[in-house]
Design an enzyme around this catalytic site. Structure first.
Site, mmCIF file in Angstrom:
data_model
loop_
_atom_site.group_PDB
_atom_site.id
_atom_site.type_symbol
_atom_site.label_atom_id
_atom_site.label_comp_id
_atom_site.label_asym_id
_atom_site.label_seq_id
_atom_site.Cartn_x
_atom_site.Cartn_y
_atom_site.Cartn_z
ATOM 1 N NE ARG A 145 -3.397 -2.839 0.366
ATOM 2 C CZ ARG A 145 -3.940 -3.536 1.362
ATOM 3 N NH1 ARG A 145 -3.312 -3.667 2.527
ATOM 4 N NH2 ARG A 145 -5.113 -4.121 1.189
ATOM 5 C CG ASP A 167 -3.206 -5.615 -1.571
ATOM 6 O OD1 ASP A 167 -4.305 -5.367 -2.126
ATOM 7 O OD2 ASP A 167 -3.123 -6.178 -0.475
ATOM 8 C CG HIS A 191 -6.234 -8.148 -1.661
ATOM 9 N ND1 HIS A 191 -6.537 -6.848 -1.324
ATOM 10 C CD2 HIS A 191 -6.864 -8.941 -0.763
ATOM 11 C CE1 HIS A 191 -7.325 -6.846 -0.253
ATOM 12 N NE2 HIS A 191 -7.549 -8.100 0.100
ATOM 13 C CG ASP A 250 -6.928 -11.614 2.261
ATOM 14 O OD1 ASP A 250 -6.115 -11.841 1.341
ATOM 15 O OD2 ASP A 250 -7.008 -10.505 2.830
ATOM 16 C CD GLU A 251 -10.077 -8.165 3.017
ATOM 17 O OE1 GLU A 251 -10.600 -7.637 4.023
ATOM 18 O OE2 GLU A 251 -9.108 -7.663 2.429
ATOM 19 C CD1 TRP A 311 -7.554 -13.008 7.833
ATOM 20 C CD2 TRP A 311 -8.281 -10.976 8.372
ATOM 21 N NE1 TRP A 311 -8.535 -12.670 6.938
ATOM 22 C CE2 TRP A 311 -8.998 -11.415 7.246
ATOM 23 C CE3 TRP A 311 -8.582 -9.710 8.903
ATOM 24 C CZ2 TRP A 311 -9.985 -10.649 6.632
ATOM 25 C CZ3 TRP A 311 -9.565 -8.935 8.296
ATOM 26 C CH2 TRP A 311 -10.248 -9.405 7.171
ATOM 27 C CE1 TYR A 359 -4.707 -8.293 11.433
ATOM 28 C CE2 TYR A 359 -5.828 -6.715 10.027
ATOM 29 C CZ TYR A 359 -5.337 -7.988 10.247
ATOM 30 O OH TYR A 359 -5.486 -8.953 9.279
ATOM 31 C CD1 TRP A 378 -3.312 -4.938 8.489
ATOM 32 C CD2 TRP A 378 -2.608 -5.290 6.393
ATOM 33 N NE1 TRP A 378 -3.365 -6.291 8.246
ATOM 34 C CE2 TRP A 378 -2.937 -6.544 6.976
ATOM 35 C CE3 TRP A 378 -2.134 -5.266 5.081
ATOM 36 C CZ2 TRP A 378 -2.809 -7.738 6.278
ATOM 37 C CZ3 TRP A 378 -2.012 -6.464 4.389
ATOM 38 C CH2 TRP A 378 -2.354 -7.678 4.982
ATOM 39 C CB THR A 379 1.376 0.754 5.108
ATOM 40 O OG1 THR A 379 1.318 0.130 3.818
ATOM 41 C CG2 THR A 379 2.334 0.000 6.013
ATOM 42 C CD GLU A 380 -4.791 -0.596 4.119
ATOM 43 O OE1 GLU A 380 -4.047 -0.593 5.130
ATOM 44 O OE2 GLU A 380 -5.503 -1.563 3.804
#
Length: 565
Positions: A169, A198, A269, A338-339, A405, A430, A480-482
């Site tokens: 990210r 991602d 992703h 995931d997702e 997670w 997290y 996580w670096t958003e």
């Protein structure tokens, strides 16, 4: 407190030790009184036994630089010695990462169950020398570096003590990753999970597919704050690691007894990869040639097509990944899993035909087919697949492991089914989640997770049967670096909470409600000075400095206590 006898039932030394004027090491177990200490000076030599040469190099490069002492090779004389030995018998059931550290009038003797045990013992030795031993050059002229008389028997609770760093990210330059490895080593953490791909960027050079980095590593702009924010950073963002960068990172980690787990996301992703190679996407339902690297956060609807072409493409990617991450230092490969939104597969005639051809029932079965394919592919090459807990849906091959997670539930299910598990529940560890209530926290995300909350985290769920609990490999904190655009922001979110997490991962602590948080806070007083010496932009106990705040930037705080799921 000092130890005068070696007993396996003693409580392990804490990760966050403190060397006060009385040279006390809290949590190291009861002893019979302080013994004679030892002072390092210009006459002190370093006696490194077979197999400890790497630890000796590290000690000279760090403690030697901070103290100004040569720590020349030798067997000891008038000035005494620091003696390093690999001696599994000395640590008994503390395991290969265990160590016994003895300080007396003749010097320092450190015996480890392996080279890793010696290395972790040196982290404790460095802590006992005080915060200035964590600097890169001496602050004063000639001085004595005093150590307390002590006898510490110590070893980790878990073999997997991890940090997940999301460099997809917001890209983190190579030198910043190397710095994080040094900080991990100082906290006795031994697994770096690198989230390399991602929707927002592809960060690893793959020579047979050069557009993954030529096109997939850059986005035109970035959402500033939470994805609901109206603000944008219009500066293009990107970067990637060359294959030689990756080799350097892996070698640097290995020298610190840290494994690196690469993550290459499939089948979701994946928009950055599809933007680079449009044929990877579902071309019968979306114009993939019009896609660019995603510039916002969340979960992109653009996922990989379930074709043999895609499988061969990612097999080629992974062949290069395996070469860069050798099995002896990186036995696991993370494939995400995931997702993965299923809307495009539901609308795709090609995907529906593939479901019928494979006999997997539905789109969930198609995702499981993706995971199982790479599970077998990696196993055939002597590696183990690990993925986020969604990979449980549809069943797993016996050797696959799970990163739990979404809470504890996925990990419990996996462990009870005989799969190894790394516990990293979002609600607990997290570290992008905010550290305090109120409006001063920069870009506040998620639940409040204070330093005390992280210290009370328990990786093994209560009530888990012993045979299932044995499958808990360990635990991992995820960064996580958003909303972390640079190193300073990563530091702020990660520290000091990573110190609490590291102690949970290393030490055999009492039940969460019985943990002595007051003692931990007292020891943190000294540890903050170590973090200062290491140049870490941590969150101060009293709250963020003015320059650490982000007024007016939208976050997504969630009120109340996080669910224990």
């Amino acid at each position: 407190m000092a130890r005068t006898a070696f007993r396996h039932d003693l409580v392990p030394a804490p990760v966050v030790a403190v060397a006060t004027a009385e040279r006390e090491l809290p949590g190291a177990g009861a002893g019979a009184g302080a013994g004679i200490g030892f002072a390092l000076d210009a006459a002190t030599v370093l006696d490194a036994g077979p197999g400890t040469e790497g630890a000796a190099r590290w000690l000279r490069a760090t403690v030697g630089a901070a103290t100004g002492l040569d720590l020349a090779p030798g067997a000891g004389g008038d000035g005494g010695a620091v003696r390093l030995r690999i001696d599994p018998d000395a640590v008994g059931d503390l395991g290969p990462e265990g160590y016994r550290l003895t300080v007396d009038g003749a010097g320092v003797t450190l015996r480890g169950g392996s080279a890793a045990g010696v290395f972790w013992g040196l982290q404790t030795l460095r802590q006992l020398l005080g915060p200035d031993a964590h600097r890169r050059a001496p602050l004063h002229g000639t001085r004595r570096w005093e150590l307390p008389g002590t006898d510490i028997a110590d070893g980790p609770r878990f073999p997997w003590r991890g940090l997940m760093l999301d460099v997809a990210r917001h890209f983190m330059p190579k030198d910043d990753v190397l710095r994080q490895l040094d900080l991990m080593a100082a906290h006795k953490l031994n697994v770096l999970h690198l989230h390399l791909t991602d929707d927002q960027g592809w960060r690893i050079e793959i020579r047979r597919h050069p557009r993954l980095t030529e096109a997939g590593s850059w986005r035109a702009r970035s959402k500033w704050g939470h994805r609901a924010s109206p603000l944008w950073n219009e500066t293009p963002h990107g970067g990637f690691y060359t294959q030689d960068d990756i080799r350097e990172i892996v070698a640097y980690a290995a020298a610190r007894h840290i494994s690196v787990v690469p993550e290459i996301d499939v089948p979701g992703h994946s928009q950055a990869a599809i933007a680079a190679y449009p044929e990877l996407g579902n071309t019968d339902v979306v114009d993939t040639t019009a896609l660019s690297v995603w510039d916002t956060w969340g979960v992109s609807p653009n996922v990989l097509a379930p074709t043999d072409t895609v499988l061969r493409f990612y097999e080629g990617v992974l062949e290069e990944v395996l070469e860069l991450f050798p099995a002896d230092v990186s036995p696991f490969v993370h494939i995400g899993g995931d997702e993965c939104p299923k809307d495009q597969w539901k609308a795709s005639p090609a995907a529906r035909a593939r479901i019928e051809e494979l006999g997997v029932g539905d789109e969930d079965g198609l995702q499981s087919w993706f995971v199982r394919h790479f599970d077998r592919w990696l196993a055939d090459r002597g590696r183990r697949l690990i993925g986020w807990d969604e990979i449980l849906e549809g069943g797993l091959a016996p050797g696959a492991a799970v990163s739990s997670w979404r809470g504890y539930a996925g990990g419990i299910t996996a462990a009870e089914a005989g799969h190894d598990v790394v516990m990293c529940p979002e609600q607990q560890v997290y570290l992008d989640h905010r550290q305090a209530p109120g409006e001063d926290e920069p870009m506040p995300i998620g639940y409040v997770r204070t330093l005390a909350d992280v210290y009370r985290f328990e990786p093994v769920p209560p009530g888990l049967a012993p045979e299932a609990a044995a499958h808990i490999l360990g635990t991992q904190a995820n960064v996580w670096t958003e909303v972390m655009e640079n190193r300073a922001r990563v530091d702020y979110q990660t520290y000091p909470r990573l110190a609490a997490f590291a102690e949970v991962a290393w030490s055999r602590l009492p039940a969460p409600d019985a943990r002595d948080h007051a003692d931990f806070e007292r020891r943190m007083t000294a540890h903050y000075r170590r973090l200062d010496a290491l140049g870490v932009d941590y969150r101060p106990p009293a709250g963020p400095h003015p320059w650490q705040r982000r007024p007016g930037i939208l976050g997504r705080p969630i009120e109340g206590a996080p669910p224990n799921v």
